[in-house]
Design an enzyme around this catalytic site. Structure first.
Site, mmCIF file in Angstrom:
data_model
loop_
_atom_site.group_PDB
_atom_site.id
_atom_site.type_symbol
_atom_site.label_atom_id
_atom_site.label_comp_id
_atom_site.label_asym_id
_atom_site.label_seq_id
_atom_site.Cartn_x
_atom_site.Cartn_y
_atom_site.Cartn_z
ATOM 1 N N GLU A 34 1.141 -1.118 0.003
ATOM 2 C CA GLU A 34 0.139 0.331 -0.060
ATOM 3 C C GLU A 34 1.373 1.496 -0.001
ATOM 4 O O GLU A 34 1.765 1.274 0.758
ATOM 5 C CB GLU A 34 -1.033 0.120 1.048
ATOM 6 C CG GLU A 34 -2.097 0.313 1.040
ATOM 7 C CD GLU A 34 -2.526 -0.666 0.177
ATOM 8 O OE1 GLU A 34 -2.832 -0.085 -1.293
ATOM 9 O OE2 GLU A 34 -3.580 -1.412 0.231
ATOM 10 N N THR A 36 2.994 1.890 -1.848
ATOM 11 C CA THR A 36 3.866 2.010 -2.416
ATOM 12 C C THR A 36 3.923 2.133 -3.977
ATOM 13 O O THR A 36 5.303 2.302 -4.921
ATOM 14 C CB THR A 36 4.443 0.198 -2.706
ATOM 15 O OG1 THR A 36 3.289 -0.403 -2.826
ATOM 16 C CG2 THR A 36 4.987 -0.399 -1.209
ATOM 17 N N GLY A 123 -15.881 4.626 -3.322
ATOM 18 C CA GLY A 123 -15.712 5.729 -2.071
ATOM 19 C C GLY A 123 -15.252 4.100 -1.144
ATOM 20 O O GLY A 123 -14.618 4.451 0.126
ATOM 21 N N GLY A 125 -12.736 2.124 -1.717
ATOM 22 C CA GLY A 125 -10.961 1.828 -1.839
ATOM 23 C C GLY A 125 -11.479 0.818 -2.677
ATOM 24 O O GLY A 125 -10.578 -0.326 -2.604
ATOM 25 N N GLU A 161 -6.237 10.041 -14.024
ATOM 26 C CA GLU A 161 -6.904 11.218 -13.026
ATOM 27 C C GLU A 161 -5.811 11.710 -12.146
ATOM 28 O O GLU A 161 -5.592 12.513 -11.796
ATOM 29 C CB GLU A 161 -7.126 9.731 -11.830
ATOM 30 C CG GLU A 161 -6.779 9.760 -10.919
ATOM 31 C CD GLU A 161 -8.487 8.428 -10.886
ATOM 32 O OE1 GLU A 161 -8.406 7.939 -8.709
ATOM 33 O OE2 GLU A 161 -8.321 7.427 -11.088
ATOM 34 N N ASP A 173 -3.763 0.819 -9.216
ATOM 35 C CA ASP A 173 -5.656 0.066 -9.246
ATOM 36 C C ASP A 173 -5.743 0.071 -10.873
ATOM 37 O O ASP A 173 -6.527 -0.768 -11.733
ATOM 38 C CB ASP A 173 -6.855 1.424 -8.996
ATOM 39 C CG ASP A 173 -6.275 1.618 -7.652
ATOM 40 O OD1 ASP A 173 -5.821 1.474 -6.815
ATOM 41 O OD2 ASP A 173 -6.365 3.218 -7.036
HETATM 42 C C1 GLA Z 1 -5.304 4.228 -4.040
HETATM 43 C C2 GLA Z 1 -4.915 4.547 -5.444
HETATM 44 C C3 GLA Z 1 -3.475 4.129 -5.660
HETATM 45 C C4 GLA Z 1 -3.037 3.277 -4.053
HETATM 46 C C5 GLA Z 1 -3.586 2.911 -3.478
HETATM 47 C C6 GLA Z 1 -2.807 3.021 -1.849
HETATM 48 O O1 GLA Z 1 -5.995 3.419 -4.446
HETATM 49 O O2 GLA Z 1 -5.437 5.243 -6.260
HETATM 50 O O3 GLA Z 1 -2.655 3.983 -6.696
HETATM 51 O O4 GLA Z 1 -1.457 4.521 -4.437
HETATM 52 O O5 GLA Z 1 -4.387 4.509 -3.033
HETATM 53 O O6 GLA Z 1 -1.424 1.915 -1.996
#
Ligand code: GLA
Length: 396
Positions: A34, A36, A123, A125, A161, A173
């Protein structure tokens, strides 16, 4: 067949003319790694079976006409060659950001209609925005023969984005959305974009997501702050080792040696990123060894780092992770994604899902006085163009 596909096609036909191309575009989980990705590090995400379906067709006009069936404000129409700006409606920005990128890259786009809907909670995650970007890209790629490959689509989604929506996210993502594969996690090197699919197909282990329902604006602003803090650490370390480009190039002993040359906060952020990169590599090894217990241990360690050093957790997420600690059958648990809300990801024994969910829900309501939702996620394929089916097949 997924019944949503038929609904989306039918709804498209009530709003727009023509036979649309249908696209499947999934959300994602991240097993470990995460914060990273934007530090050129390693991540281990996977596409999941929560998805949006898009129907998309050229309209022969100089117009983009969009319809989002799950949103309060459903319609958005604009001229194709407008100087597009943020809309204030939020969701169309992800589509316009993609158009903006395609046009900047010299791709020829014509007017089109697009209707979409699905079940990725917004939202939470689970990357509903990357799913929208990736789905629109795959659709435009198909209907206008743009010949963009999947890795490029992930890059375009990220740029959309970064430049249009204004979130300085990494590529994880969008990459998981495009390159996801059934029963596999993706180990991605975010520097080289080299990736390996790791089998993740244990029938006895489930991925359980607890959703805090906390949706914080803070997530965006603090996200960009974390990026800056990492860059600050790099700048300081560059004075001692100019060849360093970002945290990926920093070795643990160098960071320790210069710990007192930087603010403690910056040290903590850097320390976390270095630790997390190492954890991803070790976790992949655990997967190869079939050692899911040790893999789960790395997930807990990741959470504690995100909580204590990177400081992107929140009380709700911490309570959810704490709740799992004494429970038999939980292998690993941690917050997932940008933080400050959204979901925790938990690896649990399949046979224990129900009792674990019950115990966590009880603990959460006892600690915080509010309920928590949960989902079981299955790892699935990445964004794909669906086979066309004739309208009479959709008559039921
Ligand atoms: C969000 C961002 C990703 C990543 C995560 C954290 O999901 O879109 O690119 O940085 O947070 O790991």
């Amino acid at each position: 067949m997924d019944p949503l596909i038929k609904h989306i096609q039918k709804e498209f036909n009530t709003h727009f003319p023509g036979n649309p191309t249908l696209i499947y575009s999934p959300g994602r989980v991240n097993l470990i790694g995460e914060h990273t990705d934007y530090n050129d590090g390693f991540v281990l995400p996977a596409a999941i079976n929560k998805r949006i379906i898009l129907a998309i067709a050229p309209n022969g006009l100089d117009k983009i006409r969009l319809y989002a069936r799950d949103m309060d404000q459903k319609h958005y129409v604009t001229d194709l060659n407008n100087n597009h700006q943020q809309t204030g409606m939020h969701w169309p920005d992800y589509v316009l950001g993609v158009i903006d990128q395609l046009q900047k890259r010299g791709n020829t786009i014509e007017g089109f209609d697009c209707l979409f809907g699905g079940d990725i909670p917004i939202g939470a995650g689970l990357s509903s925005s990357a799913a929208l970007e990736g789905g629109v890209l795959a659709g435009l790629n198909h209907i206008f023969n743009l010949e963009i490959n999947r890795v490029e689509m992930a890059e375009i989604g990220q740029q959309a984005e970064n430049q249009f929506v204004g979130v300085q996210c990494g590529i994880m993502d969008q990459f998981a959305n495009q390159l996801g594969k059934s029963e596999s996690a993706i180990k991605l090197d975010c520097r080289s974009l080299e990736f390996t699919h790791y089998p993740f197909d244990r029938d006895d282990v489930s991925i359980l997501l607890f959703d805090t329902k906390v949706r914080r604006e803070l997530a965006t602003s603090e996200y960009n702050v974390r990026r800056k803090q990492c860059e600050e650490g790099v700048k300081i370390l560059q004075k001692f080792k100019p060849s360093i480009k970002n945290l990926r190039d920093v070795e643990g002993h160098l960071l320790e040696k210069h710990r007192t040359d930087m603010p403690e906060l910056v040290y903590n952020r850097c320390r976390y990123v270095l630790d997390e990169n190492r954890r991803v590599l070790e976790a992949c090894q655990h997967l190869s060894d079939g050692d899911i217990q040790s893999f789960g241990g790395k997930m807990y360690a990741s959470h504690y780092g995100l909580r204590d050093l990177y400081e992107v957790s929140c009380r709700e997420l911490d309570v959810l992770v704490d709740a799992t600690e004494p429970l038999d059958g939980v292998l690993g648990s941690r917050m997932m994604g940008g933080g400050f809300g959204g979901c925790t990801i938990n690896l649990v024994l399949e046979s224990e899902v129900e009792p674990i969910a019950t115990r966590v829900k009880e603990f959460y309501i006892h600690e915080l006085g509010k309920p928590v939702d949960y989902y079981i996620a299955k790892i699935g394929k990445g964004t794909s163009v669906l086979e066309y089916f004739a309208a009479d097949e959709s008559s039921d």
